[in-house]
Design an enzyme around this catalytic site. Structure first.
Site, short mmCIF file in Angstrom:
data_model
loop_
_atom_site.label_atom_id
_atom_site.label_comp_id
_atom_site.label_asym_id
_atom_site.label_seq_id
_atom_site.Cartn_x
_atom_site.Cartn_y
_atom_site.Cartn_z
N SER A 1 9.66 9.50 2.66
CA SER A 1 9.07 9.12 3.94
C SER A 1 10.10 9.29 5.07
CB SER A 1 8.52 7.69 3.84
OG SER A 1 7.66 7.41 4.92
N HIS B 1 1.47 6.54 -1.17
CA HIS B 1 2.78 6.63 -0.54
C HIS B 1 3.82 5.75 -1.26
CE1 HIS B 1 5.04 7.97 3.03
NE2 HIS B 1 5.53 6.76 3.17
N ASP C 1 -2.40 9.58 0.27
CA ASP C 1 -1.41 8.86 1.07
C ASP C 1 -2.03 8.54 2.44
OD1 ASP C 1 0.72 8.25 2.83
OD2 ASP C 1 2.11 9.48 1.68
#
Length: 282
Positions: free
Chosen positions: A149, A260, A226
């Site tokens: 991320s 995620h 996600d």
């Protein structure tokens, strides 16, 4: 520079340790995790840096990703730093989860009041490696980097801004084009000011367009379910298009049903360790 050991736990024949030190770049105490595989007892090993995402500390990766077995088998020292300075008493540093504490975005801030402490880019690319190279059995010529991320963004920009420094790079659900997403706009305007031309120096999609460097083999895994992909925070298509145009090889895997979280990371972490070992142990 003095290192204070906070913890040490045996894991897959090696040692998972956490240390604290006084950072010059960040002007505060910082913790980082280091995994020393069994091979580190007898010689220098390649080193792999992991950069974590928003809200994380050095603990998330070492406790949730399940990377130890692969790192042990491939003989890799793995370093996992924190994601921002801590306890700097800057007004507003703890007001939101996506800016300030836990959200350093791996940039060197140029704006007050952040520029004194929020220098994560220099910490990750200069201060921390110098510390690691001086204190642990690593071969500095064999270094790679990966992350998740915000940390995937960090890994990509560190590799793209320093051709030849890292043997390989990979990312899980990276923020690929921060100048165009809400997270990036918020962080960059706060840390770097309103001149958006300065933002491009920390945007992987823009950096690829001018990348002059040696061959870089990029691996990216992205969960198809996600929420942040669906919300337009990650924008991998822009990065892939830029790589394709520059003929930079990128393997992009859209993983059906994955989100995620660290459940996603844990599923594919061994693939990523293998990707780096291929270059680090060549």
């Amino acid at each position: 520079m003095a290192l204070k050991q906070i913890s040490s736990n045996k894991c897959f024949g090696g040692l998972q340790k956490v240390f604290e030190h006084d950072s010059v770049e960040l002007n505060c105490k910082m913790k980082f995790a280091v995994y020393l595989p069994p091979k580190a007892e007898t010689g220098k090993c390649p080193v792999l840096y992991w950069l974590s995402g928003l809200t994380c500390t050095e603990q998330n990766f070492i406790s949730k990703s399940g990377y130890h077995q692969a790192a042990s088998e491939h003989g890799l020292v793995v370093i996992a730093p924190d994601t921002s300075p801590r306890g700097c008493n800057i007004k507003g540093e703890d007001e939101s989860w996506d800016f300030g504490t836990g959200a350093g975005f791996y940039v060197d801030a140029t704006e007050d009041p952040w520029k004194t402490n929020y220098r994560m880019y220099s910490y990750i690319t200069e201060e921390l490696p110098q510390l690691i190279n001086a204190n642990f059995p690593v071969d500095p010529q064999r270094t790679s980097i990966f992350g998740h991320s915000m940390g995937g963004h960090g890994a990509l920009i560190c590799a793209l801004k320093n051709p030849g420094k890292y043997k390989s790079v990979s990312a899980f659900a990276p923020i690929c084009n921060p100048v165009l997403c809400p997270w990036g706009k918020k962080a960059f305007s706060g840390y770097l000011g309103t001149d958006q031309s300065k933002w491009k120096a920390y945007d992987a999609t823009h950096l690829v367009k001018s990348y002059p460097g040696s061959q870089l083999d990029i691996l990216i895994d992205q969960g198809k379910d996600d929420q942040f992909l669906l919300d337009g925070q990650l924008l991998p298509d822009n990065f892939i298009a830029a790589c394709t145009e520059k003929k930079i090889p990128v393997v992009f895997r859209l993983q059906e049903g994955y989100d995620h979280s660290y459940y996603f990371i844990a599923t594919f972490i061994t693939d990523h360790i293998r990707h780096h070992a291929k270059y680090l142990n060549a």
